[in-house]
Design a protein around this motif. Structure first.
Motif, short mmCIF file in Angstrom:
data_model
loop_
_atom_site.label_atom_id
_atom_site.label_comp_id
_atom_site.label_asym_id
_atom_site.label_seq_id
_atom_site.Cartn_x
_atom_site.Cartn_y
_atom_site.Cartn_z
N VAL A 56 -0.27 0.57 -9.28
CA VAL A 56 0.58 -0.44 -9.92
C VAL A 56 0.29 -1.82 -9.36
CG1 VAL A 56 2.97 -1.21 -10.13
CG2 VAL A 56 2.39 1.15 -10.64
N PHE A 57 0.11 -1.91 -8.05
CA PHE A 57 -0.21 -3.18 -7.42
C PHE A 57 -1.51 -3.74 -7.99
CE2 PHE A 57 -1.24 -6.16 -4.06
CZ PHE A 57 0.00 -6.57 -3.58
N LEU A 58 -2.50 -2.89 -8.17
CA LEU A 58 -3.79 -3.31 -8.74
C LEU A 58 -3.64 -3.76 -10.19
CD1 LEU A 58 -6.66 -3.51 -7.66
CD2 LEU A 58 -7.10 -1.27 -8.63
N MET A 59 -2.82 -3.05 -10.97
CA MET A 59 -2.59 -3.45 -12.36
C MET A 59 -1.89 -4.81 -12.44
SD MET A 59 -1.54 -0.08 -14.53
CE MET A 59 -0.87 1.02 -13.31
N ALA A 60 -0.92 -5.02 -11.57
CA ALA A 60 -0.21 -6.30 -11.56
C ALA A 60 -1.14 -7.43 -11.14
CB ALA A 60 1.00 -6.23 -10.64
N LEU A 61 -2.06 -7.14 -10.22
CA LEU A 61 -3.05 -8.14 -9.82
C LEU A 61 -3.93 -8.53 -11.00
CD1 LEU A 61 -4.29 -6.77 -6.38
CD2 LEU A 61 -3.12 -8.94 -6.76
N SER A 62 -4.40 -7.54 -11.73
CA SER A 62 -5.30 -7.83 -12.85
C SER A 62 -4.61 -8.66 -13.92
CB SER A 62 -5.85 -6.54 -13.44
OG SER A 62 -4.85 -5.82 -14.09
#
Length: 159
Positions: free
Chosen positions: A93-99
């Motif tokens: 989720v953290f990676l998706m929010a970063l993208s």
């Protein structure tokens, strides 16, 4: 796993971009985490996720900094991740929010740098919070190798 100086530079600059646009990042992160992780504790007096997530974002630039963050926030992380699988969901989720937040600045190199540092974070949290580690001593490796090599006096490959 270590980061190259280039990856460190990418993490530092993209981390600054996230901090500058933190409201967008946090709103999307919160939306995704509540959708993917139904057991995620909502914000309250005891859980100020906004402060902890911002602090985590600032500390995700080096392994030493991550370990200091985990040590300083171990009580929060214990409550946040009662199950070890939740750490993996949190990472994704953290990676998706970063993208979503970085948009066109989220290049393949930036993605790879964030994946590497989030992998380190996940392993460190698993080790600290759940006592899980995928690292074994050389003696344990040798013992397991010997056990797998022989089975009742025969090599496993023998019929």
């Amino acid at each position: 796993m270590s980061l190259s100086p280039y990856q460190f530079q990418l993490l530092t600059s993209s981390s600054r971009d996230i901090c500058n646009n933190f409201e967008h990042f946090y709103t999307y992160f919160n939306l995704l985490i509540n959708e993917k992780l139904t057991t995620f504790t909502p914000c309250s007096v005891h859980f100020n996720h906004r402060m902890h997530i911002l602090s985590l974002n600032e500390h995700l630039t080096s392994q030493q900094s991550i370990w200091l963050y985990i040590e300083h926030n171990s009580l929060y992380l214990n409550e946040l991740f009662p199950d070890k699988h939740q750490v993996f969901i949190f990472r994704d989720v953290f990676l998706m929010a970063l993208s979503t937040t970085l948009k066109s600045k989220f290049t393949l190199a930036v993605r790879k740098a964030w994946q590497n540092i989030l992998h380190v974070f996940t392993n460190m949290v698993l080790a600290r919070v759940h006592g899980y580690s995928n690292v074994i001593s050389m003696q344990q490796y040798r013992n397991r190798f010997q056990e797998s090599k022989s089975f009742n006096g025969k090599l496993r490959r023998d019929p």
